[in-house]
Design a protein around this motif. Sequence first.
Motif, PDB file in Angstrom:
ATOM      1  N   THR A  77     -44.058  -9.352 -50.741  1.00 50.63           N
ATOM      2  CA  THR A  77     -42.663  -8.998 -50.494  1.00 50.63           C
ATOM      3  C   THR A  77     -41.931  -8.895 -51.828  1.00 50.63           C
ATOM      4  OG1 THR A  77     -42.040 -11.329 -50.258  1.00 50.63           O
ATOM      5  CG2 THR A  77     -42.635 -10.120 -48.257  1.00 50.63           C
ATOM      6  N   LYS A  78     -40.922  -8.068 -51.865  1.00 52.12           N
ATOM      7  CA  LYS A  78     -40.205  -7.802 -53.107  1.00 52.12           C
ATOM      8  C   LYS A  78     -38.899  -8.573 -53.151  1.00 52.12           C
ATOM      9  CE  LYS A  78     -43.615  -5.168 -53.895  1.00 52.12           C
ATOM     10  NZ  LYS A  78     -44.752  -5.787 -54.643  1.00 52.12           N
ATOM     11  N   ALA A  79     -38.242  -8.551 -54.302  1.00 55.22           N
ATOM     12  CA  ALA A  79     -36.979  -9.266 -54.479  1.00 55.22           C
ATOM     13  C   ALA A  79     -35.974  -8.822 -53.427  1.00 55.22           C
ATOM     14  CB  ALA A  79     -36.435  -9.020 -55.882  1.00 55.22           C
ATOM     15  N   GLY A  80     -35.330  -9.808 -52.796  1.00 53.16           N
ATOM     16  CA  GLY A  80     -34.322  -9.526 -51.786  1.00 53.16           C
ATOM     17  C   GLY A  80     -34.852  -9.422 -50.374  1.00 53.16           C
ATOM     18  N   ALA A  81     -36.165  -9.480 -50.197  1.00 56.69           N
ATOM     19  CA  ALA A  81     -36.753  -9.333 -48.861  1.00 56.69           C
ATOM     20  C   ALA A  81     -36.603 -10.614 -48.056  1.00 56.69           C
ATOM     21  CB  ALA A  81     -38.228  -8.963 -48.969  1.00 56.69           C
ATOM     22  N   GLU A  82     -36.467 -10.468 -46.759  1.00 55.60           N
ATOM     23  CA  GLU A  82     -36.463 -11.601 -45.824  1.00 55.60           C
ATOM     24  C   GLU A  82     -37.915 -11.905 -45.462  1.00 55.60           C
ATOM     25  OE1 GLU A  82     -36.429 -14.488 -43.448  1.00 55.60           O
ATOM     26  OE2 GLU A  82     -34.556 -13.951 -44.468  1.00 55.60           O
ATOM     27  N   ILE A  83     -38.359 -13.116 -45.766  1.00 54.18           N
ATOM     28  CA  ILE A  83     -39.772 -13.444 -45.674  1.00 54.18           C
ATOM     29  C   ILE A  83     -40.235 -13.739 -44.256  1.00 54.18           C
ATOM     30  CG2 ILE A  83     -39.259 -15.842 -46.266  1.00 54.18           C
ATOM     31  CD1 ILE A  83     -42.508 -13.969 -47.069  1.00 54.18           C
ATOM     32  N   HIS A  84     -39.383 -14.346 -43.425  1.00 59.13           N
ATOM     33  CA  HIS A  84     -39.840 -14.864 -42.133  1.00 59.13           C
ATOM     34  C   HIS A  84     -40.395 -13.765 -41.228  1.00 59.13           C
ATOM     35  CE1 HIS A  84     -38.162 -18.923 -42.691  1.00 59.13           C
ATOM     36  NE2 HIS A  84     -37.217 -18.306 -43.382  1.00 59.13           N
ATOM     37  N   GLY A  85     -39.646 -12.706 -41.039  1.00 61.03           N
ATOM     38  CA  GLY A  85     -40.058 -11.659 -40.114  1.00 61.03           C
ATOM     39  C   GLY A  85     -40.535 -10.402 -40.797  1.00 61.03           C
ATOM     40  N   TYR A  86     -41.038 -10.531 -42.023  1.00 66.54           N
ATOM     41  CA  TYR A  86     -41.497  -9.367 -42.779  1.00 66.54           C
ATOM     42  C   TYR A  86     -42.605  -8.634 -42.017  1.00 66.54           C
ATOM     43  CZ  TYR A  86     -43.412  -6.572 -46.600  1.00 66.54           C
ATOM     44  OH  TYR A  86     -43.852  -5.538 -47.384  1.00 66.54           O
ATOM     45  N   GLU A  87     -42.608  -7.315 -42.111  1.00 63.14           N
ATOM     46  CA  GLU A  87     -43.647  -6.501 -41.492  1.00 63.14           C
ATOM     47  C   GLU A  87     -44.474  -5.815 -42.579  1.00 63.14           C
ATOM     48  OE1 GLU A  87     -42.027  -3.820 -38.635  1.00 63.14           O
ATOM     49  OE2 GLU A  87     -41.077  -5.403 -37.451  1.00 63.14           O
ATOM     50  N   GLU A 263     -26.907 -17.782 -47.406  1.00 58.95           N
ATOM     51  CA  GLU A 263     -28.043 -17.437 -48.251  1.00 58.95           C
ATOM     52  C   GLU A 263     -28.039 -15.948 -48.547  1.00 58.95           C
ATOM     53  OE1 GLU A 263     -28.912 -19.430 -45.163  1.00 58.95           O
ATOM     54  OE2 GLU A 263     -28.043 -20.894 -46.533  1.00 58.95           O
ATOM     55  N   SER A 264     -28.702 -15.589 -49.609  1.00 57.40           N
ATOM     56  CA  SER A 264     -28.621 -14.229 -50.141  1.00 57.40           C
ATOM     57  C   SER A 264     -29.290 -13.180 -49.254  1.00 57.40           C
ATOM     58  CB  SER A 264     -29.243 -14.175 -51.542  1.00 57.40           C
ATOM     59  OG  SER A 264     -30.635 -14.440 -51.485  1.00 57.40           O
ATOM     60  N   THR A 265     -30.218 -13.587 -48.383  1.00 53.50           N
ATOM     61  CA  THR A 265     -30.989 -12.612 -47.612  1.00 53.50           C
ATOM     62  C   THR A 265     -30.493 -12.432 -46.178  1.00 53.50           C
ATOM     63  OG1 THR A 265     -32.597 -14.321 -47.020  1.00 53.50           O
ATOM     64  CG2 THR A 265     -33.091 -12.977 -48.960  1.00 53.50           C
ATOM     65  N   VAL A 266     -29.381 -13.092 -45.822  1.00 55.95           N
ATOM     66  CA  VAL A 266     -28.861 -12.980 -44.456  1.00 55.95           C
ATOM     67  C   VAL A 266     -27.367 -12.687 -44.486  1.00 55.95           C
ATOM     68  CG1 VAL A 266     -30.610 -14.534 -43.506  1.00 55.95           C
ATOM     69  CG2 VAL A 266     -28.423 -15.467 -44.281  1.00 55.95           C
ATOM     70  N   GLY A 284     -20.148 -19.630 -51.445  1.00 61.55           N
ATOM     71  CA  GLY A 284     -20.966 -18.557 -51.989  1.00 61.55           C
ATOM     72  C   GLY A 284     -22.335 -18.517 -51.355  1.00 61.55           C
ATOM     73  N   ASN A 285     -23.156 -17.596 -51.847  1.00 62.62           N
ATOM     74  CA  ASN A 285     -24.505 -17.389 -51.321  1.00 62.62           C
ATOM     75  C   ASN A 285     -25.545 -18.065 -52.206  1.00 62.62           C
ATOM     76  OD1 ASN A 285     -23.893 -15.806 -48.996  1.00 62.62           O
ATOM     77  ND2 ASN A 285     -23.497 -14.054 -50.327  1.00 62.62           N
ATOM     78  N   LEU A 286     -26.368 -18.880 -51.587  1.00 68.47           N
ATOM     79  CA  LEU A 286     -27.457 -19.565 -52.267  1.00 68.47           C
ATOM     80  C   LEU A 286     -28.726 -18.724 -52.169  1.00 68.47           C
ATOM     81  CD1 LEU A 286     -26.760 -23.063 -50.691  1.00 68.47           C
ATOM     82  CD2 LEU A 286     -26.065 -22.297 -52.973  1.00 68.47           C
ATOM     83  N   TYR A 287     -29.618 -18.921 -53.106  1.00 71.45           N
ATOM     84  CA  TYR A 287     -30.915 -18.228 -53.090  1.00 71.45           C
ATOM     85  C   TYR A 287     -31.972 -19.182 -52.553  1.00 71.45           C
ATOM     86  CZ  TYR A 287     -29.129 -14.182 -55.605  1.00 71.45           C
ATOM     87  OH  TYR A 287     -28.438 -13.044 -55.952  1.00 71.45           O
ATOM     88  N   VAL A 288     -32.788 -18.681 -51.624  1.00 70.30           N
ATOM     89  CA  VAL A 288     -33.811 -19.504 -50.979  1.00 70.30           C
ATOM     90  C   VAL A 288     -35.145 -18.768 -50.920  1.00 70.30           C
ATOM     91  CG1 VAL A 288     -34.490 -20.720 -48.872  1.00 70.30           C
ATOM     92  CG2 VAL A 288     -32.089 -20.721 -49.584  1.00 70.30           C
ATOM     93  N   ASP A 289     -35.212 -17.727 -50.086  1.00 70.40           N
ATOM     94  CA  ASP A 289     -36.481 -17.071 -49.771  1.00 70.40           C
ATOM     95  C   ASP A 289     -36.894 -16.003 -50.775  1.00 70.40           C
ATOM     96  OD1 ASP A 289     -36.641 -18.601 -47.489  1.00 70.40           O
ATOM     97  OD2 ASP A 289     -35.780 -17.073 -46.184  1.00 70.40           O
ATOM     98  N   SER A 290     -36.021 -15.685 -51.711  1.00 72.81           N
ATOM     99  CA  SER A 290     -36.332 -14.600 -52.641  1.00 72.81           C
ATOM    100  C   SER A 290     -35.607 -14.799 -53.962  1.00 72.81           C
ATOM    101  CB  SER A 290     -35.918 -13.250 -52.043  1.00 72.81           C
ATOM    102  OG  SER A 290     -36.110 -12.203 -52.979  1.00 72.81           O
ATOM    103  N   LEU A 291     -36.267 -14.415 -55.039  1.00 65.61           N
ATOM    104  CA  LEU A 291     -35.605 -14.298 -56.325  1.00 65.61           C
ATOM    105  C   LEU A 291     -34.779 -13.018 -56.340  1.00 65.61           C
ATOM    106  CD1 LEU A 291     -38.564 -15.234 -58.718  1.00 65.61           C
ATOM    107  CD2 LEU A 291     -36.835 -16.748 -57.714  1.00 65.61           C
ATOM    108  N   SER A 292     -33.952 -12.875 -57.364  1.00 65.21           N
ATOM    109  CA  SER A 292     -33.231 -11.625 -57.573  1.00 65.21           C
ATOM    110  C   SER A 292     -34.077 -10.693 -58.429  1.00 65.21           C
ATOM    111  CB  SER A 292     -31.900 -11.904 -58.274  1.00 65.21           C
ATOM    112  OG  SER A 292     -32.127 -12.377 -59.597  1.00 65.21           O
TER     113      SER A 292
END
Length: 320
Positions: A77-87, A263-266, A284-292
């Motif tokens: 997955t790439k930067a900014g992607a949501e990891i949980h439901g990735y296809e 969070e940054s991805t939702v 503000g938005n925290l970073y969790v599942d992805s780097l920028s």
Amino acid sequence: MPNFFLRSCGSRSGRIVVGWVLAGLLVAASSGCARTVVEDDPALVDDGRPLVLTTFTVLADMASNVAGEHLRVESITKAGAEIHGYEPTPGDLRTAEQAELILDNGLGLESWFEKFVERVPAPHAVVSANVEPVYIRDDTYAGKANPHAWMSPVVAETYVQNIADAFVTLDPGNADEYRTNADGYVRQLREVGNELEADLSALPDSQRALVTCEGAFGYLARDFDLQEAYLWPVNAEQEGTPQQVVRTIDFVRNNAVPAVFCESTVSDKAQLQVAEDTGARFGGNLYVDSLSDADGPVPTYLDLLRHDARLIADALVGQR
């Protein structure tokens, strides 16, 4: 062989043949895919080093620090992607056929990963192996472990050691360098942990409550003495329901929480409603599942930890 090193079968050449067949079938069945599989895909360029794939960018950054120059590390997955439901795309599958090792988080984070690795015979290692889990406090997920263990730098030390063990198994000739790199990275994690502790030490007991969109901070809360609340436990289809919003509003009011976060991805829409209805600041938005991206605020995992700690501390003590 360590018990987290789960599966390996077939020669590399055999894996590539199987992968091309599977990729071809997926291309035929998935004409609407987001990424087109092309012959000059950069991920397929062999620079002579073994390819290690990770499921998301945080793990890729950790693994790169341990690998040094001996392994090529890439994230599926790439930067900014949501990891949980990735296809995964056909291109992801084809890239995986070139890999010598795949690293995944485990703890139920990557809901798509089990089916993905069934299609590629590269071995994989679970980097959260031996982590003491924090369990989710929610009826829907009762008894399940919180998968976001990397959000505590204390727990991340276990990740790093597991990555080093996997690399030593993959490439024993460079074992000493992997161990040395891992030890150096753990020292950096401890430095960040000390900075985080110092940032959070300014918070009075009445303000040591972390309210977020996703419940991704259970390990951080446990290891740094914070109370945790959230709108939803894990990013899924049901996010920001009226019941979740009302429950969170009650918590913020009852505990006089000064600031809330997302969070940054939702989407932060539901949390903004919580802030408006309670008078709390939106921190503000925290970073969790992805780097920028490289030019963003958290291009590395250590940057992510520092960014989140300072954002949380500044908002809760009223500096944001």
